[in-house]
Design a protein around this motif. Sequence first.
Motif, PDB file in Angstrom:
ATOM      1  N   GLU A  56       0.777  -1.383  -0.104  1.00  0.00           N
ATOM      2  CA  GLU A  56       0.010   0.094  -0.123  1.00  0.00           C
ATOM      3  C   GLU A  56       0.805   1.007  -0.094  1.00  0.00           C
ATOM      4  O   GLU A  56       0.478   2.334  -0.711  1.00  0.00           O
ATOM      5  N   GLN A  57       1.875   1.149   0.763  1.00  0.00           N
ATOM      6  CA  GLN A  57       2.816   2.420   0.679  1.00  0.00           C
ATOM      7  C   GLN A  57       3.824   2.653  -0.479  1.00  0.00           C
ATOM      8  O   GLN A  57       4.172   3.770  -0.688  1.00  0.00           O
ATOM      9  N   ASN A  58       4.191   1.575  -1.202  1.00  0.00           N
ATOM     10  CA  ASN A  58       5.024   1.566  -2.270  1.00  0.00           C
ATOM     11  C   ASN A  58       4.675   1.113  -3.589  1.00  0.00           C
ATOM     12  O   ASN A  58       5.354   0.894  -4.579  1.00  0.00           O
ATOM     13  N   TYR A  59       3.253   0.914  -3.895  1.00  0.00           N
ATOM     14  CA  TYR A  59       2.646   0.478  -5.023  1.00  0.00           C
ATOM     15  C   TYR A  59       2.964   1.488  -6.085  1.00  0.00           C
ATOM     16  O   TYR A  59       3.007   0.886  -7.404  1.00  0.00           O
ATOM     17  N   SER A  60       3.272   2.711  -5.926  1.00  0.00           N
ATOM     18  CA  SER A  60       3.485   3.636  -6.996  1.00  0.00           C
ATOM     19  C   SER A  60       5.079   3.623  -7.413  1.00  0.00           C
ATOM     20  O   SER A  60       5.485   4.134  -8.450  1.00  0.00           O
ATOM     21  N   ASP A  61       5.787   3.083  -6.642  1.00  0.00           N
ATOM     22  CA  ASP A  61       7.422   2.704  -7.079  1.00  0.00           C
ATOM     23  C   ASP A  61       7.190   1.185  -7.636  1.00  0.00           C
ATOM     24  O   ASP A  61       6.183   0.531  -7.757  1.00  0.00           O
ATOM     25  N   ASN A  62       8.276   1.208  -8.442  1.00  0.00           N
ATOM     26  CA  ASN A  62       8.257  -0.053  -9.225  1.00  0.00           C
ATOM     27  C   ASN A  62       8.929  -1.313  -8.448  1.00  0.00           C
ATOM     28  O   ASN A  62      10.105  -1.764  -8.627  1.00  0.00           O
ATOM     29  N   ASN A  66      10.155  -9.676  -4.665  1.00  0.00           N
ATOM     30  CA  ASN A  66      11.418  -9.810  -4.013  1.00  0.00           C
ATOM     31  C   ASN A  66      11.540  -8.798  -2.925  1.00  0.00           C
ATOM     32  O   ASN A  66      12.114  -9.310  -1.854  1.00  0.00           O
ATOM     33  N   GLU A  67      11.228  -7.588  -3.209  1.00  0.00           N
ATOM     34  CA  GLU A  67      11.538  -6.622  -2.276  1.00  0.00           C
ATOM     35  C   GLU A  67      10.419  -6.687  -1.353  1.00  0.00           C
ATOM     36  O   GLU A  67      10.738  -6.445   0.056  1.00  0.00           O
ATOM     37  N   ILE A  68       9.423  -7.073  -1.473  1.00  0.00           N
ATOM     38  CA  ILE A  68       8.356  -7.003  -0.320  1.00  0.00           C
ATOM     39  C   ILE A  68       8.814  -8.540   0.525  1.00  0.00           C
ATOM     40  O   ILE A  68       8.577  -8.104   1.743  1.00  0.00           O
ATOM     41  N   LYS A  89      -4.914 -14.760  -3.642  1.00  0.00           N
ATOM     42  CA  LYS A  89      -4.401 -14.348  -4.866  1.00  0.00           C
ATOM     43  C   LYS A  89      -2.893 -14.570  -4.610  1.00  0.00           C
ATOM     44  O   LYS A  89      -2.479 -14.217  -3.508  1.00  0.00           O
ATOM     45  N   SER A  90      -2.025 -14.421  -5.813  1.00  0.00           N
ATOM     46  CA  SER A  90      -0.830 -14.257  -5.657  1.00  0.00           C
ATOM     47  C   SER A  90      -0.442 -12.938  -5.289  1.00  0.00           C
ATOM     48  O   SER A  90      -1.137 -11.886  -5.421  1.00  0.00           O
ATOM     49  N   PRO A  91       0.902 -12.668  -4.387  1.00  0.00           N
ATOM     50  CA  PRO A  91       1.233 -11.094  -4.482  1.00  0.00           C
ATOM     51  C   PRO A  91       1.306 -10.296  -5.668  1.00  0.00           C
ATOM     52  O   PRO A  91       0.872  -9.162  -5.495  1.00  0.00           O
ATOM     53  N   GLN A  92       1.543 -11.087  -6.662  1.00  0.00           N
ATOM     54  CA  GLN A  92       1.760 -10.127  -7.762  1.00  0.00           C
ATOM     55  C   GLN A  92       0.382  -9.679  -8.362  1.00  0.00           C
ATOM     56  O   GLN A  92       0.099  -8.761  -8.869  1.00  0.00           O
ATOM     57  N   LYS A  93      -0.541 -10.509  -8.282  1.00  0.00           N
ATOM     58  CA  LYS A  93      -1.854 -10.447  -8.866  1.00  0.00           C
ATOM     59  C   LYS A  93      -2.571  -9.235  -7.926  1.00  0.00           C
ATOM     60  O   LYS A  93      -3.357  -8.348  -8.185  1.00  0.00           O
ATOM     61  N   PHE A  94      -2.318  -9.397  -6.520  1.00  0.00           N
ATOM     62  CA  PHE A  94      -2.727  -8.280  -5.583  1.00  0.00           C
ATOM     63  C   PHE A  94      -2.149  -6.956  -5.937  1.00  0.00           C
ATOM     64  O   PHE A  94      -2.974  -6.080  -5.899  1.00  0.00           O
ATOM     65  N   LEU A  95      -1.005  -6.923  -6.249  1.00  0.00           N
ATOM     66  CA  LEU A  95      -0.331  -5.622  -6.315  1.00  0.00           C
ATOM     67  C   LEU A  95      -0.805  -5.289  -7.697  1.00  0.00           C
ATOM     68  O   LEU A  95      -1.131  -4.007  -7.809  1.00  0.00           O
ATOM     69  N   VAL A 121       1.231   4.920 -10.459  1.00  0.00           N
ATOM     70  CA  VAL A 121       0.826   3.596 -10.170  1.00  0.00           C
ATOM     71  C   VAL A 121       2.081   2.239 -10.185  1.00  0.00           C
ATOM     72  O   VAL A 121       1.860   1.349 -10.286  1.00  0.00           O
ATOM     73  N   GLY A 122       3.161   3.036 -10.666  1.00  0.00           N
ATOM     74  CA  GLY A 122       4.313   2.065 -10.582  1.00  0.00           C
ATOM     75  C   GLY A 122       4.691   1.619 -11.831  1.00  0.00           C
ATOM     76  O   GLY A 122       5.358   0.770 -12.084  1.00  0.00           O
ATOM     77  N   TYR A 123       4.122   2.381 -12.947  1.00  0.00           N
ATOM     78  CA  TYR A 123       4.522   1.877 -14.283  1.00  0.00           C
ATOM     79  C   TYR A 123       5.455   3.226 -14.888  1.00  0.00           C
ATOM     80  O   TYR A 123       4.982   4.213 -15.030  1.00  0.00           O
ATOM     81  N   LYS A 124       6.531   2.751 -15.199  1.00  0.00           N
ATOM     82  CA  LYS A 124       7.658   3.442 -15.963  1.00  0.00           C
ATOM     83  C   LYS A 124       7.157   3.970 -17.499  1.00  0.00           C
ATOM     84  O   LYS A 124       7.354   4.878 -17.881  1.00  0.00           O
TER      85      LYS A 124
END
Length: 154
Positions: A56-62, A66-68, A89-95, A121-124
């Motif tokens: 929730e705090q970092n979704y806007s970053d890429n 692994n970082e989670i 759901k998987s962490p990837q799907k949740f994100l 929202v985290g997309y370059k």
Amino acid sequence: MNSIITSSKMTLNKDLLLISKLYKFLYLLCEIYPNNEINNTQNQQKYIEDALMFIEQNYSDNITINEISKYISIDRSYLHRLFKKYINKSPQKFLLDLRMEKASSLLENSTLRISDIARSVGYKDALLFSKTFKKLKNCTPTEYRNGKNHTPMV
């Protein structure tokens, strides 16, 4: 243990005394080695809470999965299993779902450019964002903003 061995050599009421010593031994074992199942469930829930907070705090970053998992100090595959167990759901799907939910809200409630929303929202890459959005929402971000094809995420 010595008390059990000594009691086993007795002749009078030996069985009763051995059983009482055995119960005492089992009691001490339980005191020394408590059932960690409850603690394990609490730990799992804490891992999930920490992961959700980090996302929730970092979704806007890429951020990556692994970082989670590094942030909460658990293995990536263990994190995946916990998400499947507690979130379904998987962490990837949740994100991904969270990012698309936030993007949808920005599309509806702001006049930001699509590329700015993508970055927020985290997309370059705005093109990758648009393709991902279309795949999940069945319409482009622009169509969504204009009120076309609003379909719930699956």
